[in-house]
Scaffold this motif. Sequence first.
Motif, PDB file in Angstrom:
ATOM      1  N   GLU A   1       0.818  -1.171  -0.002  1.00 28.91           N
ATOM      2  CA  GLU A   1      -0.156  -0.047   0.038  1.00 28.91           C
ATOM      3  C   GLU A   1       0.775   1.324   0.179  1.00 28.91           C
ATOM      4  O   GLU A   1       0.601   2.183  -0.689  1.00 28.91           O
ATOM      5  N   ALA A   2       1.949   1.207   0.836  1.00 26.11           N
ATOM      6  CA  ALA A   2       3.032   2.294   0.711  1.00 26.11           C
ATOM      7  C   ALA A   2       3.483   2.595  -0.802  1.00 26.11           C
ATOM      8  O   ALA A   2       3.717   3.704  -1.030  1.00 26.11           O
ATOM      9  N   ASN A   3       4.015   1.331  -1.296  1.00 24.97           N
ATOM     10  CA  ASN A   3       4.371   1.483  -2.641  1.00 24.97           C
ATOM     11  C   ASN A   3       3.524   2.202  -3.534  1.00 24.97           C
ATOM     12  O   ASN A   3       3.937   2.935  -4.514  1.00 24.97           O
TER      13      ASN A   3
ATOM     14  N   SER B   1       4.068   2.580 -10.656  1.00 24.18           N
ATOM     15  CA  SER B   1       4.692   1.316 -10.586  1.00 24.18           C
ATOM     16  C   SER B   1       3.912   0.136 -10.860  1.00 24.18           C
ATOM     17  O   SER B   1       2.803  -0.220 -10.217  1.00 24.18           O
ATOM     18  N   TYR B   2       4.483  -0.647 -11.954  1.00 25.61           N
ATOM     19  CA  TYR B   2       3.619  -1.705 -12.434  1.00 25.61           C
ATOM     20  C   TYR B   2       3.732  -2.863 -11.399  1.00 25.61           C
ATOM     21  O   TYR B   2       2.572  -3.442 -10.778  1.00 25.61           O
ATOM     22  N   ASN B   3       4.756  -3.187 -10.874  1.00 24.20           N
ATOM     23  CA  ASN B   3       5.083  -4.385  -9.792  1.00 24.20           C
ATOM     24  C   ASN B   3       4.216  -3.969  -8.401  1.00 24.20           C
ATOM     25  O   ASN B   3       3.417  -4.985  -8.041  1.00 24.20           O
ATOM     26  N   ALA B   4       3.970  -2.801  -8.108  1.00 24.48           N
ATOM     27  CA  ALA B   4       3.566  -2.369  -6.780  1.00 24.48           C
ATOM     28  C   ALA B   4       2.006  -2.478  -6.894  1.00 24.48           C
ATOM     29  O   ALA B   4       1.084  -3.181  -6.301  1.00 24.48           O
ATOM     30  N   VAL B   5       1.393  -2.007  -8.085  1.00 26.68           N
ATOM     31  CA  VAL B   5       0.103  -2.220  -8.483  1.00 26.68           C
ATOM     32  C   VAL B   5      -0.550  -3.681  -8.544  1.00 26.68           C
ATOM     33  O   VAL B   5      -1.274  -4.210  -8.083  1.00 26.68           O
ATOM     34  N   PHE B   6       0.282  -4.367  -9.251  1.00 28.38           N
ATOM     35  CA  PHE B   6       0.038  -5.816  -9.670  1.00 28.38           C
ATOM     36  C   PHE B   6       0.114  -6.557  -8.014  1.00 28.38           C
ATOM     37  O   PHE B   6      -0.670  -7.506  -8.109  1.00 28.38           O
ATOM     38  N   GLY B   7       1.294  -6.273  -7.401  1.00 26.81           N
ATOM     39  CA  GLY B   7       1.267  -7.064  -6.234  1.00 26.81           C
ATOM     40  C   GLY B   7       0.273  -6.688  -5.265  1.00 26.81           C
ATOM     41  O   GLY B   7      -0.337  -7.711  -4.616  1.00 26.81           O
ATOM     42  N   LEU B   8      -0.368  -5.502  -5.218  1.00 25.09           N
ATOM     43  CA  LEU B   8      -1.428  -5.333  -4.143  1.00 25.09           C
ATOM     44  C   LEU B   8      -2.496  -5.924  -4.858  1.00 25.09           C
ATOM     45  O   LEU B   8      -3.515  -6.256  -4.068  1.00 25.09           O
ATOM     46  N   ALA B   9      -2.837  -5.970  -6.107  1.00 24.40           N
ATOM     47  CA  ALA B   9      -4.141  -6.664  -6.887  1.00 24.40           C
ATOM     48  C   ALA B   9      -3.924  -8.075  -6.235  1.00 24.40           C
ATOM     49  O   ALA B   9      -5.252  -8.737  -5.978  1.00 24.40           O
TER      50      ALA B   9
END
Length: 495
Positions: A444-446, A453-461
């Motif tokens: 969430e902080a990322n 950031s693609y990785n951040a959004v994908f990881g949170l999804a």
Amino acid sequence: PDADDDFQTAPCRRDPPPLRRAERLGVSVTLSSLARPRAAVLIAALGMLAHGGALWHEFTWDDGYNVVHEAGIRDLHNVPAFFTRAWGAGAATDMDRQLNTGYWRPLTTTSYALDHALFGLSPRAFHATNVWLHGLVSALVVLLGFRLFPAPGRDRLGVLLAGALFAVHPVHTEAVQVVSYRTDLLAALFSLATVVIWTGGNGSPSVLRRALSTMCYAAGLASKEMAVPAIALCGLLDAVREPDPWPIFNRASRVLRLWPLALVLVAYLLIRAQLLAPSPYTWFGDASGSTIAATMLGVLARYAGLLLVPWPLNPSYDWSILRPETSFLAPMPLLGLGLLASAFVTIPRVGRRDTRYRLATPWLLLCLLPVSQLVPIVVALGERFLYLACVGPLLVACVAWARWAPERLSPWLASGVPALLLTCFIALTAVRTVDWRTNRSILEANVRDWPQSYNAVFGLAALEERDGNPTLAAELYRRLGREDDARRVESYRTR
């Protein structure tokens, strides 16, 4: 006593004048006369206190496959096997194993096994070890500073300031707060122990100090490849001493006395060649050499920025954040090239008065060499890579400030600027410590700090999907243009 086991001060050096009477009336004189052991303990305590919030964290990030799901650490009988296989070889998935086929870090895995044997799979125990190791490294930074700048007074104040900034620097939160990144803590610990022991005494190292340095160097190499430059750091620290009347022969003798460390390095490289294989996953893939060089110049500029302004921080600098540079004339490569050029032009001039100032740039570059993509790896930029690399620049910068500022600035500015910087670093470290509590909080902080950031959004999804929040997961997938994934998770809600 302060001169024992330290570099000798040559007559051509212009050491700073003693503290004036007015300066002796405040806290500065107490700190400047602080004994080395007490100073080291003080800075170690500051580092552990600044990162102590990690004791209430869960296992996060790569801790899943390196600790939680690593069956090998649950039995100490497996320790010998750690030395005959790649790092992450016990991971549960093929991808996690393949990501780490090029790494050999048996001592770090052994430390996990010891933690597990003593405390079980307790996150608090594992994090406590990381915090304790950071305290030891912070203490060694101070001891190294006293080796380089033994004179009491302003030099000692500069060393203490460097140790304090290192102890609380926000860029270190990644290395300290993630159990998997104990690799960097151990590599820095043994690398600094190597150079501190090596630089003790007057003249060439004794047999005992050579043996101790060699053992520390071997332990560092078995912790992480970031310890490889320690042999060059020992040579660098020898080189900043005043040259002998016969510089050519003197340089040759300095190189030759590194032979015990060189033997350990050769053995390490042979072990790697025998046990490891290149990972099929690399950050640049099949990019051209010019693209790699231009991008890494930009990375160097980003590292300099992180040391000065460590916010916002990012646990994953993917291609959506750190775009490959195809031209050396792009802004970031030009900035990195300019920083290099200015450093190599300015530092030799400054170093004429005191050769120890020449330590800053080579230290940074040498420590970043293992992650410079000379050997392709899966990460182009990592905040944890600055853990050891920032030590030399911090020591030189802080001692230079302690010498220069009292003569040219008012007392309020001379002491207020470091105090403000230290306060800001402590506050940012406290905020970042909260971010690292759980996988959800760091993701969430990322996304908050790096919405692109693609990785951040994908990881949170993926996390929202796993936790049964299909609406939130679908919204995040759509931000990435992954319409099929969005429809798939929405079908869960329909069913």
